[in-house]
Design a protein around this motif. Structure first.
Motif, PDB file in Angstrom:
ATOM      1  N   ASP A  33      17.032   8.976 -11.470  1.00  0.00           N
ATOM      2  CA  ASP A  33      15.731   9.446 -11.698  1.00  0.00           C
ATOM      3  C   ASP A  33      15.576  10.460 -10.523  1.00  0.00           C
ATOM      4  O   ASP A  33      16.048  10.291  -9.286  1.00  0.00           O
ATOM      5  CB  ASP A  33      14.722   8.387 -11.141  1.00  0.00           C
ATOM      6  CG  ASP A  33      14.393   7.263 -12.358  1.00  0.00           C
ATOM      7  OD1 ASP A  33      14.602   7.626 -13.512  1.00  0.00           O
ATOM      8  OD2 ASP A  33      14.487   6.115 -12.014  1.00  0.00           O
ATOM      9  N   ARG A  34      14.884  11.699 -10.923  1.00  0.00           N
ATOM     10  CA  ARG A  34      14.485  12.661  -9.868  1.00  0.00           C
ATOM     11  C   ARG A  34      14.005  12.575  -8.864  1.00  0.00           C
ATOM     12  O   ARG A  34      14.117  12.853  -7.547  1.00  0.00           O
ATOM     13  CB  ARG A  34      14.135  13.986 -10.689  1.00  0.00           C
ATOM     14  CG  ARG A  34      14.469  15.099  -9.834  1.00  0.00           C
ATOM     15  CD  ARG A  34      15.986  15.732  -9.523  1.00  0.00           C
ATOM     16  NE  ARG A  34      16.080  16.909  -8.844  1.00  0.00           N
ATOM     17  CZ  ARG A  34      17.083  17.246  -8.387  1.00  0.00           C
ATOM     18  NH1 ARG A  34      18.230  16.582  -8.411  1.00  0.00           N
ATOM     19  NH2 ARG A  34      17.250  18.532  -7.770  1.00  0.00           N
ATOM     20  N   ARG A  35      12.416  12.000  -9.075  1.00  0.00           N
ATOM     21  CA  ARG A  35      11.317  11.862  -8.036  1.00  0.00           C
ATOM     22  C   ARG A  35      10.435  10.599  -8.248  1.00  0.00           C
ATOM     23  O   ARG A  35      10.166  10.451  -9.342  1.00  0.00           O
ATOM     24  CB  ARG A  35      10.630  13.150  -8.052  1.00  0.00           C
ATOM     25  CG  ARG A  35       9.456  12.862  -6.897  1.00  0.00           C
ATOM     26  CD  ARG A  35       8.724  14.350  -6.597  1.00  0.00           C
ATOM     27  NE  ARG A  35       7.504  14.424  -5.800  1.00  0.00           N
ATOM     28  CZ  ARG A  35       6.389  14.076  -6.306  1.00  0.00           C
ATOM     29  NH1 ARG A  35       6.117  13.796  -7.610  1.00  0.00           N
ATOM     30  NH2 ARG A  35       5.382  13.953  -5.539  1.00  0.00           N
ATOM     31  N   TYR A  36      10.394   9.931  -7.282  1.00  0.00           N
ATOM     32  CA  TYR A  36       9.243   8.852  -7.188  1.00  0.00           C
ATOM     33  C   TYR A  36       8.326   9.337  -6.130  1.00  0.00           C
ATOM     34  O   TYR A  36       8.453   9.773  -5.239  1.00  0.00           O
ATOM     35  CB  TYR A  36       9.929   7.398  -6.563  1.00  0.00           C
ATOM     36  CG  TYR A  36      11.199   6.989  -7.589  1.00  0.00           C
ATOM     37  CD1 TYR A  36      11.163   7.246  -8.735  1.00  0.00           C
ATOM     38  CD2 TYR A  36      12.239   6.286  -6.821  1.00  0.00           C
ATOM     39  CE1 TYR A  36      12.484   6.764  -9.439  1.00  0.00           C
ATOM     40  CE2 TYR A  36      13.188   5.681  -7.678  1.00  0.00           C
ATOM     41  CZ  TYR A  36      13.254   5.849  -8.849  1.00  0.00           C
ATOM     42  OH  TYR A  36      14.349   5.105  -9.524  1.00  0.00           O
ATOM     43  N   SER A  37       6.955   8.622  -6.677  1.00  0.00           N
ATOM     44  CA  SER A  37       5.836   9.217  -5.494  1.00  0.00           C
ATOM     45  C   SER A  37       4.794   8.110  -6.126  1.00  0.00           C
ATOM     46  O   SER A  37       4.112   8.199  -7.381  1.00  0.00           O
ATOM     47  CB  SER A  37       5.484  10.463  -5.869  1.00  0.00           C
ATOM     48  OG  SER A  37       4.271  10.741  -4.928  1.00  0.00           O
ATOM     49  N   LEU A  38       4.514   7.228  -5.221  1.00  0.00           N
ATOM     50  CA  LEU A  38       3.313   6.515  -5.378  1.00  0.00           C
ATOM     51  C   LEU A  38       1.888   6.818  -4.776  1.00  0.00           C
ATOM     52  O   LEU A  38       2.025   7.241  -3.828  1.00  0.00           O
ATOM     53  CB  LEU A  38       3.417   4.775  -4.989  1.00  0.00           C
ATOM     54  CG  LEU A  38       4.633   4.376  -5.636  1.00  0.00           C
ATOM     55  CD1 LEU A  38       4.933   2.741  -4.785  1.00  0.00           C
ATOM     56  CD2 LEU A  38       4.444   3.679  -7.117  1.00  0.00           C
ATOM     57  N   SER A  39       0.845   6.890  -5.698  1.00  0.00           N
ATOM     58  CA  SER A  39      -0.343   6.760  -5.059  1.00  0.00           C
ATOM     59  C   SER A  39      -0.921   5.404  -4.482  1.00  0.00           C
ATOM     60  O   SER A  39      -0.879   4.300  -5.162  1.00  0.00           O
ATOM     61  CB  SER A  39      -1.578   7.303  -5.996  1.00  0.00           C
ATOM     62  OG  SER A  39      -2.754   6.978  -5.488  1.00  0.00           O
ATOM     63  N   ILE A  40      -1.198   5.530  -3.183  1.00  0.00           N
ATOM     64  CA  ILE A  40      -1.727   4.345  -2.297  1.00  0.00           C
ATOM     65  C   ILE A  40      -3.477   4.108  -2.154  1.00  0.00           C
ATOM     66  O   ILE A  40      -3.786   3.473  -1.434  1.00  0.00           O
ATOM     67  CB  ILE A  40      -1.028   3.886  -1.162  1.00  0.00           C
ATOM     68  CG1 ILE A  40      -1.094   5.273  -0.219  1.00  0.00           C
ATOM     69  CG2 ILE A  40       0.712   4.076  -1.504  1.00  0.00           C
ATOM     70  CD1 ILE A  40      -0.516   4.955   1.225  1.00  0.00           C
ATOM     71  N   GLU A  41      -3.735   5.046  -2.750  1.00  0.00           N
ATOM     72  CA  GLU A  41      -5.532   5.176  -2.683  1.00  0.00           C
ATOM     73  C   GLU A  41      -5.828   3.665  -2.971  1.00  0.00           C
ATOM     74  O   GLU A  41      -6.947   3.265  -2.261  1.00  0.00           O
ATOM     75  CB  GLU A  41      -5.793   6.247  -3.482  1.00  0.00           C
ATOM     76  CG  GLU A  41      -5.641   7.747  -3.136  1.00  0.00           C
ATOM     77  CD  GLU A  41      -6.452   8.784  -3.806  1.00  0.00           C
ATOM     78  OE1 GLU A  41      -7.209   8.374  -4.811  1.00  0.00           O
ATOM     79  OE2 GLU A  41      -6.204   9.875  -3.752  1.00  0.00           O
ATOM     80  N   LYS A  42      -5.595   3.165  -3.988  1.00  0.00           N
ATOM     81  CA  LYS A  42      -6.096   1.703  -4.581  1.00  0.00           C
ATOM     82  C   LYS A  42      -6.095   0.714  -3.193  1.00  0.00           C
ATOM     83  O   LYS A  42      -7.163   0.218  -2.776  1.00  0.00           O
ATOM     84  CB  LYS A  42      -5.640   1.444  -5.607  1.00  0.00           C
ATOM     85  CG  LYS A  42      -6.124   0.089  -6.219  1.00  0.00           C
ATOM     86  CD  LYS A  42      -5.684  -0.302  -7.485  1.00  0.00           C
ATOM     87  CE  LYS A  42      -6.001  -1.764  -8.149  1.00  0.00           C
ATOM     88  NZ  LYS A  42      -5.537  -1.989  -9.327  1.00  0.00           N
ATOM     89  N   ILE A  43      -4.878   0.594  -2.872  1.00  0.00           N
ATOM     90  CA  ILE A  43      -4.658  -0.455  -1.751  1.00  0.00           C
ATOM     91  C   ILE A  43      -5.233   0.098  -0.166  1.00  0.00           C
ATOM     92  O   ILE A  43      -5.933  -0.821   0.412  1.00  0.00           O
ATOM     93  CB  ILE A  43      -3.115  -0.678  -1.654  1.00  0.00           C
ATOM     94  CG1 ILE A  43      -2.974  -2.087  -0.730  1.00  0.00           C
ATOM     95  CG2 ILE A  43      -2.452   0.309  -1.006  1.00  0.00           C
ATOM     96  CD1 ILE A  43      -1.590  -2.811  -0.649  1.00  0.00           C
ATOM     97  N   GLN A  44      -5.484   1.225  -0.202  1.00  0.00           N
ATOM     98  CA  GLN A  44      -6.314   1.618   1.038  1.00  0.00           C
ATOM     99  C   GLN A  44      -7.511   1.509   0.804  1.00  0.00           C
ATOM    100  O   GLN A  44      -8.279   1.099   1.971  1.00  0.00           O
ATOM    101  CB  GLN A  44      -5.902   3.084   1.321  1.00  0.00           C
ATOM    102  CG  GLN A  44      -4.469   3.602   1.705  1.00  0.00           C
ATOM    103  CD  GLN A  44      -4.271   5.142   1.840  1.00  0.00           C
ATOM    104  OE1 GLN A  44      -4.630   5.920   1.011  1.00  0.00           O
ATOM    105  NE2 GLN A  44      -3.577   5.356   2.944  1.00  0.00           N
ATOM    106  N   ASN A  45      -8.096   1.838  -0.086  1.00  0.00           N
ATOM    107  CA  ASN A  45      -9.488   1.745  -0.171  1.00  0.00           C
ATOM    108  C   ASN A  45     -10.181   0.210  -0.355  1.00  0.00           C
ATOM    109  O   ASN A  45     -10.982  -0.061  -0.130  1.00  0.00           O
ATOM    110  CB  ASN A  45      -9.984   2.740  -1.538  1.00  0.00           C
ATOM    111  CG  ASN A  45      -9.850   3.990  -1.500  1.00  0.00           C
ATOM    112  OD1 ASN A  45      -9.659   4.568  -0.221  1.00  0.00           O
ATOM    113  ND2 ASN A  45      -9.754   4.608  -2.464  1.00  0.00           N
ATOM    114  N   GLU A  46      -9.369  -0.505  -1.022  1.00  0.00           N
ATOM    115  CA  GLU A  46      -9.577  -1.840  -1.475  1.00  0.00           C
ATOM    116  C   GLU A  46      -9.269  -2.854  -0.339  1.00  0.00           C
ATOM    117  O   GLU A  46     -10.199  -3.969  -0.068  1.00  0.00           O
ATOM    118  CB  GLU A  46      -9.221  -2.400  -2.885  1.00  0.00           C
ATOM    119  CG  GLU A  46      -9.839  -1.906  -4.056  1.00  0.00           C
ATOM    120  CD  GLU A  46      -9.295  -2.542  -5.345  1.00  0.00           C
ATOM    121  OE1 GLU A  46      -8.968  -3.562  -5.217  1.00  0.00           O
ATOM    122  OE2 GLU A  46      -9.405  -2.018  -6.292  1.00  0.00           O
TER     123      GLU A  46
END
Length: 330
Positions: free
Chosen positions: A279-292
């Motif tokens: 796999d070339r690139r991984y990237s997670l959005s962490i907005e949900k765990i930050q906001n909740e």
């Protein structure tokens, strides 16, 4: 409060257990912890020595696929934190059987037993690799799963099973997916401890392909803090991403490790054939765990790497036997 931690003698699981029993999660102060671990090549009781004499700690050696054993151990616990998994991509490419058995069948055994026992919460720990690869932007928790390795396919299967038990049976299941972890006590087949220990021994490090693959790096203590937040406050049936916010190409990572270990590129790096299906690139959005849940990674990559290199430099007695036994870094 009684908590069953599967895979608690491994890298991430042991960090969670040590932190919990040493008072790092105030809401769970005084919790009784049972560790269930098969002690495969990457499970190590030495990882739990700091809490081995704690009266709140019990260790059981066993396989999560052993339904009779799980039925004996699991009832009476209020929550399960499920770390146990085969997790090395290269090993899964060589042979997928153990990954499917442990990660899928083992999770099913745990879920079935937890359902019958009426466990309050089942926290299933997973990985960003279930999404495949993303050229730009970041995955949200609603992103379709598209795993590319036998390892990530087996984890995707276990994720779907866990969520199905919530939807079918109403079980209190929460799934977390993390980015690449690093820190002390990590088995030296993974890239950061492999590179550090090779460099400390004056050996070369193997860099896949062109070194352009991108990963987000997450210190194990931040990962475990996120897991605890999801365990305490996450909504049943939900997925939460836990990331570190530090994306680096493998070449950039190698440069940082060389600098931290006092080595130079020309004498210490060798390019090797790229991994199949890499796999070339991984990237997670962490907005949900930050906001909740209020999650914020606390350890910068510079600080985390400096601490990690120092730990491996000071703890040869932990990692040298592991590398010699597994013939790593030759």
């Amino acid at each position: 409060m009684r908590i069953l931690v599967t895979g608690g003698a491994g890298f991430i699981g042991s960090h969670y257990v040590r932190t919990l029993l040493q008072g790092g999660y105030s809401s769970y102060a005084g919790a009784q912890v049972t560790v269930l671990d098969k002690l495969t090549y990457s499970g190590n009781l030495d990882n739990l020595l700091p809490v081995a004499s704690d009266q709140s700690y019990t260790f059981v050696q066993g396989d999560i696929c052993d339904a009779d054993l799980v039925a004996e151990v699991l009832p009476g616990h209020d929550a399960v934190v499920h770390f146990a998994a085969e997790s090395h991509v290269d090993r899964s490419i060589l042979g997928a059987g153990p990954f499917v058995t442990t990660n899928v069948l083992g999770t099913q055994v745990l879920l079935d037993t937890a359902l019958r026992a009426g466990v309050g919460r089942f926290l299933h720990v997973s990985t960003d690799e279930v999404y495949g690869s993303i050229a730009e932007g970041s995955w949200t928790e609603e992103w379709p799963l598209a795993p590319n390795s036998p390892y990530s396919a087996s984890k995707a299967g276990s994720d779907l099973l866990a969520l199905a038990y919530h939807r079918t049976h109403g079980m209190d299941v929460v799934v977390t997916r993390c980015s690449n972890n690093y820190g002390q006590f990590q088995f030296p087949e993974k890239v950061i401890p492999l590179f550090i220990t090779n460099l400390l021994d004056g050996k070369k490090v193997p860099l896949y392909g062109d070194g352009g693959n991108i990963r987000d790096w997450l210190h194990v203590s931040d990962h475990c803090a996120g897991i605890q937040l999801a365990l305490e406050k996450g909504r049943a049936g939900e997925v939460y991403h836990i990331g570190g916010g530090q994306e680096l190409t493998n070449r950039e990572l190698t440069e940082q490790l060389l600098a931290a270990c006092g080595r130079d590129w020309d004498t210490s790096v060798e390019y090797v054939e790229d991994r199949k299906g890499h796999d070339r690139r991984y990237s997670l959005s962490i907005e949900k765990i930050q906001n909740e849940l209020g999650y914020v990674p606390a350890i910068s990559f510079d600080r985390g790497i400096a601490d990690t290199v120092a730990w491996y430099r000071d703890n040869r007695s932990w990692w040298e036997p592991l590398k010699n036994r597994a013939s790593l870094g030759a």
